[in-house]
Design an enzyme around this catalytic site. Structure first.
Site, PDB file in Angstrom:
ATOM      1  N   ARG A1310      37.507  45.909  34.745  1.00 18.84           N
ATOM      2  CA  ARG A1310      37.324  47.333  35.021  1.00 18.84           C
ATOM      3  C   ARG A1310      38.405  47.783  35.996  1.00 18.84           C
ATOM      4  O   ARG A1310      38.552  47.207  37.080  1.00 18.84           O
ATOM      5  CB  ARG A1310      35.936  47.599  35.610  1.00 18.84           C
ATOM      6  CG  ARG A1310      35.727  49.068  35.926  1.00 18.84           C
ATOM      7  CD  ARG A1310      34.459  49.350  36.711  1.00 18.84           C
ATOM      8  NE  ARG A1310      34.516  50.729  37.185  1.00 18.84           N
ATOM      9  CZ  ARG A1310      33.938  51.185  38.275  1.00 18.84           C
ATOM     10  NH1 ARG A1310      33.238  50.380  39.043  1.00 18.84           N
ATOM     11  NH2 ARG A1310      34.054  52.449  38.621  1.00 18.84           N
ATOM     12  N   HIS A1355      38.483  57.681  39.948  1.00 20.82           N
ATOM     13  CA  HIS A1355      37.977  56.864  41.042  1.00 20.82           C
ATOM     14  C   HIS A1355      38.509  57.429  42.360  1.00 20.82           C
ATOM     15  O   HIS A1355      39.201  56.746  43.108  1.00 20.82           O
ATOM     16  CB  HIS A1355      38.365  55.401  40.861  1.00 20.82           C
ATOM     17  CG  HIS A1355      37.508  54.437  41.638  1.00 20.82           C
ATOM     18  ND1 HIS A1355      36.903  53.346  41.076  1.00 20.82           N
ATOM     19  CD2 HIS A1355      37.129  54.418  42.950  1.00 20.82           C
ATOM     20  CE1 HIS A1355      36.209  52.689  42.006  1.00 20.82           C
ATOM     21  NE2 HIS A1355      36.345  53.320  43.157  1.00 20.82           N
ATOM     22  N   GLU A1400      31.011  56.858  41.152  1.00 26.43           N
ATOM     23  CA  GLU A1400      30.260  57.217  42.353  1.00 26.43           C
ATOM     24  C   GLU A1400      30.429  58.681  42.755  1.00 26.43           C
ATOM     25  O   GLU A1400      31.007  58.997  43.802  1.00 26.43           O
ATOM     26  CB  GLU A1400      30.642  56.298  43.510  1.00 26.43           C
ATOM     27  CG  GLU A1400      30.299  54.833  43.250  1.00 26.43           C
ATOM     28  CD  GLU A1400      30.538  53.932  44.458  1.00 26.43           C
ATOM     29  OE1 GLU A1400      31.030  54.427  45.490  1.00 26.43           O
ATOM     30  OE2 GLU A1400      30.239  52.735  44.364  1.00 26.43           O
ATOM     31  N   ASN A1542      26.558  50.910  40.382  1.00 27.28           N
ATOM     32  CA  ASN A1542      27.140  50.178  41.505  1.00 27.28           C
ATOM     33  C   ASN A1542      26.059  49.966  42.558  1.00 27.28           C
ATOM     34  O   ASN A1542      25.399  50.930  42.972  1.00 27.28           O
ATOM     35  CB  ASN A1542      28.279  50.968  42.146  1.00 27.28           C
ATOM     36  CG  ASN A1542      29.456  51.156  41.207  1.00 27.28           C
ATOM     37  OD1 ASN A1542      29.488  50.603  40.102  1.00 27.28           O
ATOM     38  ND2 ASN A1542      30.430  51.945  41.631  1.00 27.28           N
ATOM     39  N   TYR A1544      24.960  47.513  46.193  1.00 29.08           N
ATOM     40  CA  TYR A1544      25.367  46.537  47.193  1.00 29.08           C
ATOM     41  C   TYR A1544      24.245  46.095  48.123  1.00 29.08           C
ATOM     42  O   TYR A1544      24.175  44.939  48.503  1.00 29.08           O
ATOM     43  CB  TYR A1544      26.512  47.115  48.050  1.00 29.08           C
ATOM     44  CG  TYR A1544      27.802  47.304  47.299  1.00 29.08           C
ATOM     45  CD1 TYR A1544      28.758  46.291  47.254  1.00 29.08           C
ATOM     46  CD2 TYR A1544      28.061  48.493  46.627  1.00 29.08           C
ATOM     47  CE1 TYR A1544      29.945  46.459  46.559  1.00 29.08           C
ATOM     48  CE2 TYR A1544      29.247  48.669  45.925  1.00 29.08           C
ATOM     49  CZ  TYR A1544      30.179  47.652  45.890  1.00 29.08           C
ATOM     50  OH  TYR A1544      31.346  47.818  45.193  1.00 29.08           O
ATOM     51  N   GLU A1609      29.704  47.543  39.737  1.00 25.32           N
ATOM     52  CA  GLU A1609      30.214  47.027  41.013  1.00 25.32           C
ATOM     53  C   GLU A1609      29.085  46.298  41.724  1.00 25.32           C
ATOM     54  O   GLU A1609      27.944  46.773  41.752  1.00 25.32           O
ATOM     55  CB  GLU A1609      30.726  48.141  41.944  1.00 25.32           C
ATOM     56  CG  GLU A1609      32.056  48.733  41.576  1.00 25.32           C
ATOM     57  CD  GLU A1609      32.525  49.786  42.596  1.00 25.32           C
ATOM     58  OE1 GLU A1609      32.087  49.709  43.770  1.00 25.32           O
ATOM     59  OE2 GLU A1609      33.308  50.672  42.215  1.00 25.32           O
TER      60      GLU A1609
END
Length: 1787
Positions: A1310, A1355, A1400, A1542, A1544, A1609
């Site tokens: 990606r 992005h 995002e 994404n 985390y 991500e």
């Protein structure tokens, strides 16, 4: 029939004359009787007459006082007859009335005598009924008349005939089987006279048996021509009520209320209850449907417009409620399931899994607590959707209820063994469909009320049959019904009409449901007769319409219960009246109900305390319904409400109510033989009481409904009930001896040598002090060894109070605290927690916590008021006996401290611990304690923290006895304490150990001491010296060689000499004393709270001081959280090191952590999240020491059980797991939060980057400026002034980048396209072909390496030229973006099959345009601009998606979506509704902001509502959140082919009120924190919390319709010096990917791919190159920027090669072997043209079609349904190779 008999006896009447009379068992049966009977039988005699003697059997007339010898005699006689083949004809009465009754009541004209005879008849049937089938009541009326007045007396005859009828009915009720006969005996000459009497009196007789006539006359009606039908109809049904009334009605008040001191049967079930709508709250949680009670509350129909929306919040407090139940000590908990929570619409097709999971959790928590769940299927809360179709009046509800019950049985029946189909269905019919007081509010007692009952009965039966047919055999449970009923008594006990009216009351209330179920499948005859009569009386105003059961329905309903549940609260006095044509029970039943004004009232107008009614009702039920259908009675509800005012905790009225009602149940069991097996107190806690809202309180626990946390506090009734349960009734039982945890004594090893300077234990610093922060904080998951002792602690002065009660003498703490100014607020322990008077309260908490041990101390001055044995106070001894016995009764081991600082003042007056005589005085006290309590106490500690006694009490003088002599007294006192300890140890060892088998030690306190610099020897020396001065001062003599540590002797000796002293201030032990002291502890007990940092310092010589003798300075460990006490930071890692130091220093002893806890401010009453974090971290460090380091940690004692008097801090701080309200004289205890603590083959493996972060070439080949170029070149915007001008130079390093991608073995890569590299000004006016060519070369290189490109269009690096015209704030950007996308699709779409429109959008909108910490750096309009930008981003995405869908999909066959980022959000306190709401709100403001419009259509309701309301409140004309038009909503919804995600980390949320501030954060209204146990990363916002990954994936599945998900991500950063051994990253990926596996395999989340962030270290936006996420390290000090693989790259490569985690149990997997460079072509994915269907896979051309089977392939495993669980059991071979190897190499 050929009749003979009776036997005769010789009775002497006067002198010399005798006559034959009937044998009456006053003497033994005549000899030869059996032979006589045999001869009669041989002559053809079939029956033998046996007259019973009332006077002999019951000489007092009372059935409770029989002459047992006479009863046995008659039984023997009857058996003899049967044995020879003769049938007894038993005559109840043909002789004389007992003298006691004749003298009291006179003759048969007395109604009282008639009632006594009926009781006698019942007794006779009970004793002899099984032995005789033919009975005569009154054998000869002439004989009876002779006993009374003339035969013509109307009162006599009427009574006699009515008596015969009653006995007839009683007999056939008891013996319903055929072949039994009962009659009255008459002479033939008496018949005409009797018939004439009947005709004149308009009476009826049931039948007769002619005396001395052979033959059989069946019982039949003999109605007179002038009979009164009304009377006949009302007296022909069974007479259970009269039987019970005759049994109890004559009781005097004293007899009625006599208290029975006895126990319930063994195994009796003690229960409490709740109802779903009253306690659960969560009215819309988990998709729950609306109920009729929800509608009722929302319509404002409850008191003060209250609702059950939150109620007690039990939906979120399962653990809390289980805690209450454990504390209460019940063995059974009855609760109801909310139909609408599991079936939101009421129908099976709408099942809510979340609702079912809630009940799974509750049931499992109960079973785990040793409590049996009893489940009520329906407790009034009908789904509103079913009510909309008629509710219980519609026939379809029967099938719906059957389906609902079927689901519950199948889902929960493996654990639930007792089911109530309904609870109080009468209330539903009466109040819900009759009076309309309850929802659904139908006011129709004529039709709807009866129809509702009809359908509930059929529903009950269907549910019972479902269980019986499908589940009973396997599950082995019981199904019954809980019916409510008052007891009814005649208002005029002498009035037959009132007696009959009371009977009707019960038939119309209880019988309405009980008779069909327990008797014959139909309504009671009384009810049917009454309604028929009313129909005749009221032809124009029908008061009731009773439905009719078909014969099949009657058969299906009859006997459909395995028990009868009874809800009973009160009684009524009933009189007969003409109800006229009024609907309702009183009108139809022709009665009126009243209460006696002398009965105690309650908060409810319908509940008055009349406890005797319960016993009578139980007898009635047993007689009326269970005589032949032998099932037990469960009391399923009994309780009373109090007002919500005044002293809500001291509920003495409830205690009295319970005491007497429970005792009446006991009487019914013990005295009456009623089979009652359970008693349920209603209810566990206060709740939403329907129409009364929260104004009526039924709870044993008080709930504070004004506090959003809904804390629960036990009322005094809790302690009464728990004590009752403990005793199993009202008779106390002594403990059977020691029942606590069995402690195996282990004798200490031989003496150890003296410690070196520094000690050999310095290896602990060598081992641990070099740990990285990651290693130090890594959470260890494991378990303590079996038998580990979990406990809590307290001490006498802190909790007992009663400072001078029962002859207790004053202690030094009493003296000190009673002096004004000594303690803040002049606080003292005079009352403290009042535990001296509140043992039951303390037992409650200990049971609820499920601790195995309780550490407490003995108050010396409570046992010996002046400190010496002659002053012994037995009251004090009795208190501790009660405490110890109570602990053992609950299997809690007492851990007793003999001295916890509270010296008797009388001994202090003699010099206290400075006086050497204290050694023997203390031994005397301890000797007495061992002798008195040692048979039950097996764990003793002599002193608690002798260091504190010596230094704080005699050195600093801060605590009593407040001696300030810092240079001399501490050493002298410690010397005496050590010798006193040793003396006591030897006393136990010599006198008691052999017989008692206990352990004894001393509790020492120690901080961990960490050197300021572990690499400097003298700092290590200082840290070691600090430990020797604190812990070694006492531990070294006791555990090593009997003497002080050399470091201490050296320091004090040298200091003393420098001070000019001839001898050391540290006393010396003689050799004899050393030998006596050495080894005087059976285990090592340590109290630990914090860690200090030590550094060497040369301290002053004057004044002399123990503190200055150390020659070191201590400081706080500043990196750890502070607490409410200064210098006591929460430094969890120090505990592990201390435990290791003790192991090394003292010969590996068994260690008990006897105190550990944290102080919070006194304002922290419930939500002590900080304490939870403290315990989580400290306990984990103890676990590491045990599990990893091999330290023998045997127990952990949390400090403390409850808030208490905290010494010098008074009540300013609290250490307790329970909050104590010290302003309330009852000292109520409330638990705090801390108390509840105590994949497939075609799976996509990818890695990702972003153009600005890696490409560099910022001005190369015609590239235009982006907003990040400008932002990074603006001072102070990017850390260290870093920028992306060169970055990783990927613009010039395609070959290198593809090479490392091939090394990783990824299937996909990606990356993003730089908009300004291909369109320098952002528009298609100028296309930069050099930029286009760069991406062609990259894509071609990837495809040549068999790596699929996954391209992100945007992005974050917007062309600066577009920003200059407004950027994302300008709606024109939507079409600019579409044009840009069009160009990229047209140029690359034939090669690229995976597209992301925007990465995002949250960060673009809020970080870039709200906070301004990312490009373009705008922060001036945080309340509006982020929403405008977000609005345009969503529309831009939709336009790009439609462009691809309409123009390119058919030919290019790719898929396209958007990537949305989000953390998972958890409530900071999961028991707080406001924290739960905050978590939900944050999630909707985060992921929901963009996902909801795209996947569901429009912004989510939470965002729209909150922003609108806050905007309007601030005076704005409309919401700051823009609105989509209907056309836009339609165009945006569904613009996805997969969910790009994404993720985390996870955050903990709690509400924050920002006032009227107009800002995104203020709209979100929440604060975000992390759990301190979570591992850190290189980014402050990123904490390792893998569990949240699975949860948010499930959230996406549920919230957005289970779309295909590609993780685009996921990764972790580091900062600081680079280290290729990035163990934390391998750990992170292993844990997160395993959570993803669980989400896929167990939760059916449709996960299609995983993308690691990131390929290589790069420019991490505003943090520059400081934070590094890469799998490859980029050496920025080398101009060539070489990429160097980290350890995690090897881990990820192996993970990809194995496509997951192979099971090591299957042997070495081939994927773990080296792999050749070449790879096969990747499987491409495609979606049908023109659709937004989920990702579909197609095989490359030329391959065979896949074989279809039931297997699923995921992460390299082929899993069939039966093997699905295998996926969870896979262990991580990769971790062994790539992680553990790294760990090992690091040491």
């Amino acid at each position: 029939m050929l009749l003979a008999g009776p036997l005769t006896k010789q009775v002497v009447r006067g002198s010399g004359s005798g006559v034959n009379d009937a044998f009456d068992c006053s003497h033994a049966i005549p000899p030869g009787s059996k032979q006589y009977f045999e001869s009669l039988q041989s002559k053809g005699v079939t029956h033998f007459k046996v007259p019973l003697s009332w006077a002999q059997i019951l000489p007092t007339g009372l059935s409770s006082q029989p002459r047992q010898a006479v009863v046995t005699c008659y039984q023997t006689l009857l058996r003899q007859l049967l044995e020879v083949g003769l049938q007894p004809l038993v005559v109840l009465h043909g002789s004389t009335v007992p003298d006691a009754l004749r003298s009291r009541f006179g003759g048969w004209e007395s109604q009282e005598l008639v009632e006594m005879f009926q009781q006698y008849a019942e007794f006779a049937f009970q004793e002899f009924g099984a032995l005789a089938h033919s009975w005569v009541t009154l054998s000869d009326l002439d004989d009876v008349w002779d006993e009374g007045q003339p035969a013509g007396a109307p009162g006599f005859l009427q009574n006699t005939l009515q008596l015969s009828k009653n006995i007839y009915q009683l007999y056939h009720q008891r013996f319903p089987d055929k072949g039994r006969r009962l009659s009255v005996g008459l002479r033939a000459s008496d018949v005409p006279e009797l018939i004439l009497f009947l005709n004149n009196r308009d009476l009826n007789i049931v039948g007769c048996d002619m005396k001395d006539m052979l033959g059989e006359l069946d019982m039949q009606d003999a109605q007179a021509s002038h009979s009164i039908p009304d009377y006949t109809e009302k007296t022909m049904f069974r007479n259970s009520y009269q039987s019970v009334w005759e049994k109890f009605g004559a009781q005097t008040t004293m007899e009625r209320d006599l208290f029975l001191e006895d126990s319930f049967p063994f195994g009796f079930q003690w229960a409490t209850s709740s109802e779903s709508f009253k306690v659960e709250g969560g009215w819309l949680e988990g998709g729950k449907g609306e109920t009729i009670w929800d509608r009722f509350g929302h319509d404002g129909l409850a008191f003060a417009n209250q609702t059950a929306d939150l109620a007690c919040d039990s939906y979120h407090k399962v653990d809390y409620d289980a805690y209450l139940l454990r504390g209460l000590h019940v063995n059974t908990y009855q609760f109801s399931i909310s139909w609408a929570r599991v079936f939101p619409s009421g129908l099976r097709g709408t099942q809510s899994e979340e609702g079912a999971l809630y009940y799974d959790k509750l049931i499992n928590a109960l079973i785990d607590s040793g409590i049996q769940p009893v489940v009520t299927l329906y407790n009034w809360d009908l789904p509103q959707a079913l009510q909309d179709f008629g509710g219980w009046t519609h026939t379809s509800i029967v099938e719906a209820f059957k389906d609902y019950a079927d689901f519950c049985f199948s889902r929960f029946g493996d654990r639930v063994k007792t089911w109530n189909t309904f609870s109080s269905p009468w209330v539903v019919s009466h109040a819900g469909y009759g009076t309309g007081e309850h929802p659904p509010g139908v006011k129709d007692y004529v039709v709807s009320s009866y129809l509702a009952t009809h359908n509930m009965l059929k529903s009950h039966a269907e549910a019972w049959h479902v269980y019986n047919d499908k589940y009973r055999l396997k599950q082995g449970g019981k199904v019954g019904i809980a019916l409510n009923s008052d007891w009814a008594e005649p208002m005029d006990p002498s009035s037959p009409e009132d007696i009959a009216a009371a009977d009707r009351y019960l038939q119309l209330m209880l019988g309405w449901f009980a008779h069909p179920i327990f008797v014959d499948g139909d309504y009671p005859a009384t009810l049917k007769t009454q309604i028929e009569e009313k129909k005749r009386e009221c032809p124009h105003s029908e008061p009731a319409r009773l439905p009719v059961f078909t014969p099949e329905e009657r058969k299906r309903i009859q006997r459909t219960a395995d028990f009868l549940g009874l809800n009973h609260y009160t009684s009524r006095l009933v009189n007969s009246s003409d109800g006229g044509c009024t609907p309702g029970p009183q009108g139809v039943g022709d009665y009126q109900a009243h209460v006696d004004p002398s009965w105690s009232s309650t908060a409810s107008e319908w509940i008055y305390s009349a406890p005797w009614g319960l016993r009578r009702l139980l007898n009635y039920i047993s007689t009326e319904y269970l005589n032949t259908n032998k099932v037990p009675i469960f009391i399923t509800g009994n309780g009373m409400p109090t007002e919500y005012s005044g002293d809500t905790l001291n509920d003495t009225s409830r205690t009295e109510y319970m005491r007497h009602y429970i005792n009446e149940a006991l009487k019914a069991i013990v005295l009456d033989g009623v089979d009652v097996q359970r008693f349920t107190v209603q209810s566990l806690m206060d709740g939403f009481e329907g129409k009364q809202g929260y104004s009526h309180r039924f709870g044993l626990h008080h709930v504070n409904f004004e506090d959003a946390d809904r804390p629960r506090t036990p009322k005094q009734s809790v302690y009464f009930y728990s004590q009752l349960i403990k005793q199993n009734g009202f008779r106390s039982h002594k403990s059977d001896g020691f029942k606590g945890v069995k402690i195996q004594p282990t004798r200490r090893p031989t003496a150890l040598s003296s410690s070196e300077v520094p000690s050999k234990s310095k290896t602990v610093w060598e081992k641990f002090s070099h740990q990285s922060k990651f290693q130090r904080k890594m959470y260890h998951y494991g378990t303590f060894p079996q038998g580990f002792s979990w406990g809590v602690s307290s001490s006498a002065y802190q909790i007992e109070g009663a400072w001078n009660a029962d002859r207790k003498g004053p202690s030094i703490w009493d003296t000190f605290t009673q002096k004004p100014g000594s303690i803040p607020g002049n606080s003292s322990g005079d009352v403290a927690c009042d535990s001296y008077h509140r043992l039951e309260e303390d037992f409650y908490m200990l049971r609820a916590l499920r601790v195995k041990s309780y550490r407490f101390s003995l108050s010396w001055s409570r046992i010996f008021p002046n400190g010496r044995h002659p002053s012994l106070s037995q009251n004090g001894v009795d208190y501790y006996n009660r405490l110890i016995d109570g602990l053992l009764a609950y299997n809690i081991t007492p851990m007793v401290t003999l001295y916890h600082w509270d010296l008797p003042q009388a001994l202090q007056d003699l010099g206290g611990w400075e006086n050497i005589d204290m050694i023997n005085i203390f031994n005397e006290f301890c000797d007495f304690c061992f002798a008195t309590f040692g048979d039950r106490v097996k764990f003793w500690m002599t002193f608690n923290q002798p260091h504190t006694i010596a230094w704080s009490g005699y050195g600093l003088g801060e605590i009593p006895p407040n001696v300030k002599n810092p240079g001399i007294a501490p050493y002298r006192v410690a010397h005496n304490l050590i010798k006193a300890h040793a003396k006591v140890y030897h006393t136990y060892d010599d006198k008691y150990r052999a017989s008692q088998g206990g352990l004894i030690s001393i509790a020492l306190n120690a901080d961990w001491i960490e050197p300021k610099d572990v690499n400097i020897f003298r700092e290590v020396l200082a840290a070691d010296r600090a430990l020797q001065f604190k812990l070694g001062w006492f531990a070294h003599p006791i555990f090593k060689n009997g003497d002080y540590p050399d470091a201490m002797k050296w320091q004090v000796g040298n200091k003393s000499e420098l001070q000019g002293l001839s001898n050391s201030r540290l006393p010396a032990f003689t050799e004899q004393e050393k030998s006596f002291i050495r080894g005087t502890a059976d285990m090592f007990c340590v109290n630990h709270y914090t860690t200090q940092i030590a550094r060497h310092a040369t301290l002053r010589l004057s004044p002399q001081s123990y503190k200055y003798d150390h020659d070191l300075l201590e400081a706080e460990e500043s990196g750890s959280p502070s607490t409410a006490i200064t210098n006591q930071r929460a430094v969890a890692w120090g505990l592990r090191r201390l435990l290791n130091w003790i192991k090394e220093e003292y010969g590996d002893p068994e260690i008990y952590i006897t105190e550990n806890g944290v102080a919070t401010d006194s304002k922290t009453t419930w939500d002590d999240t900080g304490r939870v974090f403290y315990y989580k971290t400290y306990i984990d460090e103890a676990l590491k020491a045990s599990d990893i380091d091999g330290v023998k940690v045997k127990g952990y004692i949390a400090t403390s059980l409850m808030d208490s008097f905290e010494w010098l801090n008074g009540y300013k701080v609290g250490f307790g797991l329970h909050h104590v309200d010290f302003t309330n004289p009852n000292r109520p205890r409330t638990p705090k939060y801390s108390a509840h603590f105590y994949f497939r083959k075609d799976f996509i493996w990818s890695v990702s980057t972003a153009s600005y972060q890696i490409e560099g070439g910022w001005r190369a080949d015609g590239k235009g400026l982006s907003i990040w170029d400008k932002f990074a070149h603006t001072p102070l915007k990017v850390f260290n002034d870093d920028n992306g001008d060169i970055a990783c130079d990927s613009y010039n390093k395609i070959e290198e980048d593809v090479a490392i991608l091939k090394q990783l073995k990824v299937t996909h890569y990606r990356f993003s396209i730089s908009w300004s590299r291909v369109l320098p000004d952002g528009t298609t006016k100028h296309i930069n072909e050099a930029g286009i060519n760069y991406y062609h070369r990259l894509v071609d290189a990837l495809l040549a390496a068999n790596i699929e490109p996954h391209v992100t269009l945007y992005h974050w690096d917007l062309p600066q030229a577009l920003q200059d015209t407004g950027g994302w704030e300008n709606e024109a950007i939507v079409f600019k973006f579409r044009d840009y996308a069009d160009l990229i699709f047209s140029r690359f779409g034939h090669k690229v099959k995976f597209w992301i429109t925007i990465n995002e959008p949250y960060n673009v909108a809020n970080i870039g345009h709200g906070y301004g910490t990312a490009a373009p750096g705008i922060s001036l309009r945080p309340g509006t601009l982020p929403y405008i930008v977000g609005h345009h981003l969503i529309k831009a995405h939709a336009e790009a998606w439609h462009l691809y869908n309409d123009t390119y999909r058919a030919s290019q066959k790719g898929i396209i979506s958007i990537t949305i980022n989000s953390d998972w959000t958890e409530p900071r306190n999961p028991y707080k509704q406001e924290d739960i709401d905050a978590a939900r709100r944050v999630l909707q403001f985060y992921i929901g902001w963009f996902a909801h419009p795209i996947f569901n259509g429009d912004y989510n309701d939470i965002m729209k509502t909150v922003i609108r309301e806050r905007s309007l409140a601030a005076g704005l004309p409309k919401s700051r959140l823009p609105e989509f038009s209907l056309e836009e909503i339609k165009r945006i919804k569904g613009t996805y082919d997969y969910f790009g995600f994404n993720h985390y980390t996870t955050v903990l949320t709690s509400p924050v009120n920002y006032g009227k501030l107009q800002h995104y954060d203020a709209d979100r209204g929440a604060g975000l924190i992390a759990d301190r146990t979570w591992l850190d990363s290189g980014s402050s916002w990123l904490k390792v919390s893998p569990f949240g990954f699975r949860k948010i994936l499930n959230f996406i599945k549920k919230e957005y319709g289970n779309p295909p998900i590609i993780i685009t991500e996921n990764g972790i950063s580091e900062r600081g010096p680079f280290n290729l051994n990035d163990i934390h990253r391998s750990y992170y990926y292993e844990k997160y990917i395993n959570q993803m596996l669980k989400a896929y395999l167990l939760d059916d989340v449709d996960i299609r791919g995983f993308t690691a962030w990131t390929l290589m270290d790069n420019l991490e936006w505003a943090t520059g190159f400081e934070e590094r996420f890469g799998l490859f390290y980029v050496n920025r000090s080398d101009p060539n920027l070489p990429r160097v693989p980290k350890a995690s790259a090897a881990f990820y490569t192996t993970l990809i090669n194995c496509n997951g985690f192979p099971d090591p149990a299957l042997g070495p997997h081939e994927c773990l072997n080296p792999v050749l460079e070449g790879t096969s072509a990747p499987v491409r994915t495609s979606a049908p043209a023109g659709t937004s269907a989920p990702v579909r896979t197609t095989a490359p051309a030329g391959t065979s079609a896949p074989i279809t089977n039931n297997a699923v392939r995921f992460l390299g495993m082929e899993l069939f349904a039966s093997d699905a669980e295998t996926g969870l059991n896979t262990t991580f071979a990769l971790l062994i190779v790539a992680v553990f190897g790294v760990i090992c190499s690091s040491f």
